[in-house]
Write a protein that holds these residues in place. Sequence first.
Motif, PDB file in Angstrom:
ATOM      1  N   LYS A 138       1.747 -19.668 -44.130  1.00 52.30           N
ATOM      2  CA  LYS A 138       0.400 -19.981 -43.661  1.00 52.30           C
ATOM      3  C   LYS A 138      -0.182 -21.035 -44.598  1.00 52.30           C
ATOM      4  CE  LYS A 138      -4.128 -17.626 -43.298  1.00 52.30           C
ATOM      5  NZ  LYS A 138      -4.787 -17.908 -44.579  1.00 52.30           N
ATOM      6  N   PHE A 139      -0.779 -22.082 -44.025  1.00 53.56           N
ATOM      7  CA  PHE A 139      -1.314 -23.156 -44.857  1.00 53.56           C
ATOM      8  C   PHE A 139      -2.412 -23.888 -44.090  1.00 53.56           C
ATOM      9  CE2 PHE A 139       2.598 -24.536 -42.733  1.00 53.56           C
ATOM     10  CZ  PHE A 139       2.146 -25.608 -41.978  1.00 53.56           C
ATOM     11  N   LYS A 140      -3.210 -24.656 -44.809  1.00 57.54           N
ATOM     12  CA  LYS A 140      -4.243 -25.482 -44.186  1.00 57.54           C
ATOM     13  C   LYS A 140      -3.628 -26.825 -43.757  1.00 57.54           C
ATOM     14  CE  LYS A 140      -8.590 -23.859 -44.150  1.00 57.54           C
ATOM     15  NZ  LYS A 140      -9.590 -24.173 -45.180  1.00 57.54           N
ATOM     16  N   TRP A 141      -3.929 -27.234 -42.547  1.00 60.20           N
ATOM     17  CA  TRP A 141      -3.475 -28.520 -42.047  1.00 60.20           C
ATOM     18  C   TRP A 141      -4.595 -29.146 -41.231  1.00 60.20           C
ATOM     19  CZ3 TRP A 141       0.022 -31.875 -43.284  1.00 60.20           C
ATOM     20  CH2 TRP A 141       0.315 -32.928 -42.421  1.00 60.20           C
ATOM     21  N   ASP A 142      -4.968 -30.353 -41.590  1.00 62.57           N
ATOM     22  CA  ASP A 142      -6.072 -31.036 -40.914  1.00 62.57           C
ATOM     23  C   ASP A 142      -7.329 -30.159 -40.919  1.00 62.57           C
ATOM     24  OD1 ASP A 142      -7.291 -33.141 -39.602  1.00 62.57           O
ATOM     25  OD2 ASP A 142      -6.679 -32.468 -37.606  1.00 62.57           O
ATOM     26  N   LYS A 143      -7.539 -29.506 -42.051  1.00 60.77           N
ATOM     27  CA  LYS A 143      -8.730 -28.694 -42.328  1.00 60.77           C
ATOM     28  C   LYS A 143      -8.787 -27.383 -41.531  1.00 60.77           C
ATOM     29  CE  LYS A 143     -11.515 -32.732 -43.569  1.00 60.77           C
ATOM     30  NZ  LYS A 143     -12.773 -33.482 -43.300  1.00 60.77           N
ATOM     31  N   LYS A 144      -7.717 -27.038 -40.844  1.00 59.79           N
ATOM     32  CA  LYS A 144      -7.655 -25.776 -40.114  1.00 59.79           C
ATOM     33  C   LYS A 144      -6.385 -25.027 -40.511  1.00 59.79           C
ATOM     34  CE  LYS A 144     -11.331 -26.458 -37.517  1.00 59.79           C
ATOM     35  NZ  LYS A 144     -12.558 -25.614 -37.649  1.00 59.79           N
ATOM     36  N   TRP A 145      -6.396 -23.698 -40.366  1.00 62.65           N
ATOM     37  CA  TRP A 145      -5.250 -22.883 -40.749  1.00 62.65           C
ATOM     38  C   TRP A 145      -4.115 -23.033 -39.737  1.00 62.65           C
ATOM     39  CZ3 TRP A 145      -4.612 -21.281 -45.414  1.00 62.65           C
ATOM     40  CH2 TRP A 145      -5.714 -20.961 -46.209  1.00 62.65           C
ATOM     41  N   CYS A 146      -2.912 -22.994 -40.256  1.00 66.29           N
ATOM     42  CA  CYS A 146      -1.710 -23.067 -39.435  1.00 66.29           C
ATOM     43  C   CYS A 146      -0.729 -22.007 -39.911  1.00 66.29           C
ATOM     44  CB  CYS A 146      -1.082 -24.458 -39.560  1.00 66.29           C
ATOM     45  SG  CYS A 146       0.375 -24.722 -38.523  1.00 66.29           S
ATOM     46  N   ILE A 147      -0.046 -21.342 -38.978  1.00 65.74           N
ATOM     47  CA  ILE A 147       0.995 -20.394 -39.356  1.00 65.74           C
ATOM     48  C   ILE A 147       2.318 -20.834 -38.719  1.00 65.74           C
ATOM     49  CG2 ILE A 147      -0.607 -18.473 -39.653  1.00 65.74           C
ATOM     50  CD1 ILE A 147       0.341 -17.337 -36.984  1.00 65.74           C
ATOM     51  N   ILE A 148       3.409 -20.519 -39.409  1.00 66.77           N
ATOM     52  CA  ILE A 148       4.751 -20.843 -38.939  1.00 66.77           C
ATOM     53  C   ILE A 148       5.487 -19.539 -38.660  1.00 66.77           C
ATOM     54  CG2 ILE A 148       6.955 -21.956 -39.485  1.00 66.77           C
ATOM     55  CD1 ILE A 148       4.678 -23.947 -39.185  1.00 66.77           C
ATOM     56  N   ILE A 149       6.014 -19.424 -37.434  1.00 66.17           N
ATOM     57  CA  ILE A 149       6.729 -18.209 -37.049  1.00 66.17           C
ATOM     58  C   ILE A 149       8.047 -18.594 -36.364  1.00 66.17           C
ATOM     59  CG2 ILE A 149       4.573 -16.932 -36.785  1.00 66.17           C
ATOM     60  CD1 ILE A 149       4.810 -17.187 -33.795  1.00 66.17           C
ATOM     61  N   ASP A 150       8.910 -17.616 -36.162  1.00 62.88           N
ATOM     62  CA  ASP A 150      10.203 -17.852 -35.518  1.00 62.88           C
ATOM     63  C   ASP A 150      10.026 -18.328 -34.077  1.00 62.88           C
ATOM     64  OD1 ASP A 150      12.651 -17.828 -36.729  1.00 62.88           O
ATOM     65  OD2 ASP A 150      12.928 -15.663 -36.623  1.00 62.88           O
ATOM     66  N   TYR A 151      10.963 -19.120 -33.630  1.00 63.22           N
ATOM     67  CA  TYR A 151      10.986 -19.585 -32.246  1.00 63.22           C
ATOM     68  C   TYR A 151      11.981 -18.758 -31.447  1.00 63.22           C
ATOM     69  CZ  TYR A 151      12.108 -22.542 -28.220  1.00 63.22           C
ATOM     70  OH  TYR A 151      12.339 -23.008 -26.950  1.00 63.22           O
ATOM     71  N   PHE A 152      11.538 -18.289 -30.293  1.00 60.48           N
ATOM     72  CA  PHE A 152      12.416 -17.562 -29.375  1.00 60.48           C
ATOM     73  C   PHE A 152      12.380 -18.283 -28.039  1.00 60.48           C
ATOM     74  CE2 PHE A 152      13.171 -14.403 -26.043  1.00 60.48           C
ATOM     75  CZ  PHE A 152      14.369 -13.840 -26.477  1.00 60.48           C
ATOM     76  N   GLU A 153      13.544 -18.699 -27.557  1.00 57.78           N
ATOM     77  CA  GLU A 153      13.610 -19.467 -26.319  1.00 57.78           C
ATOM     78  C   GLU A 153      13.640 -18.541 -25.118  1.00 57.78           C
ATOM     79  OE1 GLU A 153      16.209 -23.112 -24.320  1.00 57.78           O
ATOM     80  OE2 GLU A 153      16.687 -22.365 -26.327  1.00 57.78           O
ATOM     81  N   GLY A 154      12.727 -18.779 -24.184  1.00 52.42           N
ATOM     82  CA  GLY A 154      12.704 -17.953 -22.992  1.00 52.42           C
ATOM     83  C   GLY A 154      11.506 -18.248 -22.114  1.00 52.42           C
ATOM     84  N   ASN A 155      11.462 -17.557 -20.974  1.00 45.99           N
ATOM     85  CA  ASN A 155      10.334 -17.621 -20.053  1.00 45.99           C
ATOM     86  C   ASN A 155       9.470 -16.387 -20.235  1.00 45.99           C
ATOM     87  OD1 ASN A 155      12.853 -18.807 -18.143  1.00 45.99           O
ATOM     88  ND2 ASN A 155      10.997 -20.029 -18.172  1.00 45.99           N
ATOM     89  N   THR A 156       8.204 -16.498 -19.853  1.00 46.63           N
ATOM     90  CA  THR A 156       7.388 -15.294 -19.824  1.00 46.63           C
ATOM     91  C   THR A 156       7.938 -14.355 -18.755  1.00 46.63           C
ATOM     92  OG1 THR A 156       5.797 -16.018 -18.158  1.00 46.63           O
ATOM     93  CG2 THR A 156       5.362 -16.661 -20.460  1.00 46.63           C
ATOM     94  N   MET A 157       7.602 -13.086 -18.844  1.00 48.19           N
ATOM     95  CA  MET A 157       8.075 -12.126 -17.852  1.00 48.19           C
ATOM     96  C   MET A 157       7.572 -12.489 -16.452  1.00 48.19           C
ATOM     97  SD  MET A 157       9.947  -9.464 -17.223  1.00 48.19           S
ATOM     98  CE  MET A 157      10.217  -8.495 -18.727  1.00 48.19           C
ATOM     99  N   ASN A 158       6.349 -12.979 -16.353  1.00 49.55           N
ATOM    100  CA  ASN A 158       5.842 -13.417 -15.045  1.00 49.55           C
ATOM    101  C   ASN A 158       6.689 -14.553 -14.482  1.00 49.55           C
ATOM    102  OD1 ASN A 158       3.619 -11.784 -14.250  1.00 49.55           O
ATOM    103  ND2 ASN A 158       2.358 -12.718 -15.838  1.00 49.55           N
ATOM    104  N   GLU A 159       7.034 -15.523 -15.335  1.00 47.90           N
ATOM    105  CA  GLU A 159       7.871 -16.640 -14.896  1.00 47.90           C
ATOM    106  C   GLU A 159       9.258 -16.149 -14.492  1.00 47.90           C
ATOM    107  OE1 GLU A 159       5.944 -20.158 -17.717  1.00 47.90           O
ATOM    108  OE2 GLU A 159       7.621 -18.952 -18.451  1.00 47.90           O
TER     109      GLU A 159
END
Length: 227
Positions: A83-104
Motif C-alpha cells: 500500500k502506498f501513496k500515488w498521485d496524492k491518493k492511496w493505492c494497493i497492490i493485490i494478486d491478479y486472477f484471470e476470469g469472468n464474473t459469475m454473472n458473465e
Amino acid sequence: MEKIKDYTVIKTIQENGENANVYLVEKEGKKFVAKHFTKSVKPYVQYGKKNHFGRRREGADEVFKEIKSVSEKHSFIIQFYEKFKWDKKWCIIIDYFEGNTMNEFLFLFKDDKIKILTIIEKFALEVKLWHKNQFALGDAHLDNILVNSLTEEIRLIDYSQMHHPDFKYCKKFNCFNPQNRRIDEDLENTTKHFGRGFITELRKAQTSLKIEIDLAQIFQNKYQNCL
C-alpha cells in the motif's frame, strides 16, 4: 507506457470515480491488480452504526494490514502485497486472477448445463471454505465472484466489506454476534445493505437468463453436504 510507482499499467479494468480506479499492472514479468482510490480511505464511516460500512475500507492502514496478514496464511484469499501513496491518493497492490464474473460466466455458458453444474458446485465449495475458516465476504453478489472457465478455479473478490472474528472492527461492531450472522448474510441477506446473498443472487440469475437447472438448490446441496 504509464506507470504506477514501479508497476507498468497494462490496461484499465474498471474506472470508478466514486471509489477507485482498478488497473491490470505488471512488474518483473508478473501481473497484479492496482486499486487506486479516488477519495479518502477510512476503516468505517460514522453513519454505519451496526456495521463497518465503507467502500474504500481495504485502503485504510489497519484494515489493509489485517487482510494482508490473512492473505499470507490462506491460499483461498487473494494476496495483498503493498500500500502506498500515488498521485496524492492511496493505492494497493493485490494478486491478479484471470476470469469472468459469475454473472458473465452464466451468460456465456447458459446453455451448457454440465459446465454450469460443475462451476456452481465448485462455487459452493469455495464459499464453504471461507465460512469454515470464519471469513465472510460481506458483499455477496455474483459480480464479486471470478470464474476461470478453462481451469474452473473460482475466487471471491472485493474485500472492502470482509469480516472475521479477529478483525478489529468486527469486534467493535459485534459482527459475529450472533455467531454466524455475517456468514448467514453471505448466503441470504435480508438487510438493505450491500449484496443480497449468493443464494438470492443465483435465483435472480437463473430467472433472468432462463437457465433450466436450479442454481440455488445445486449451490445449497453442495454447501450443506460438503465436509
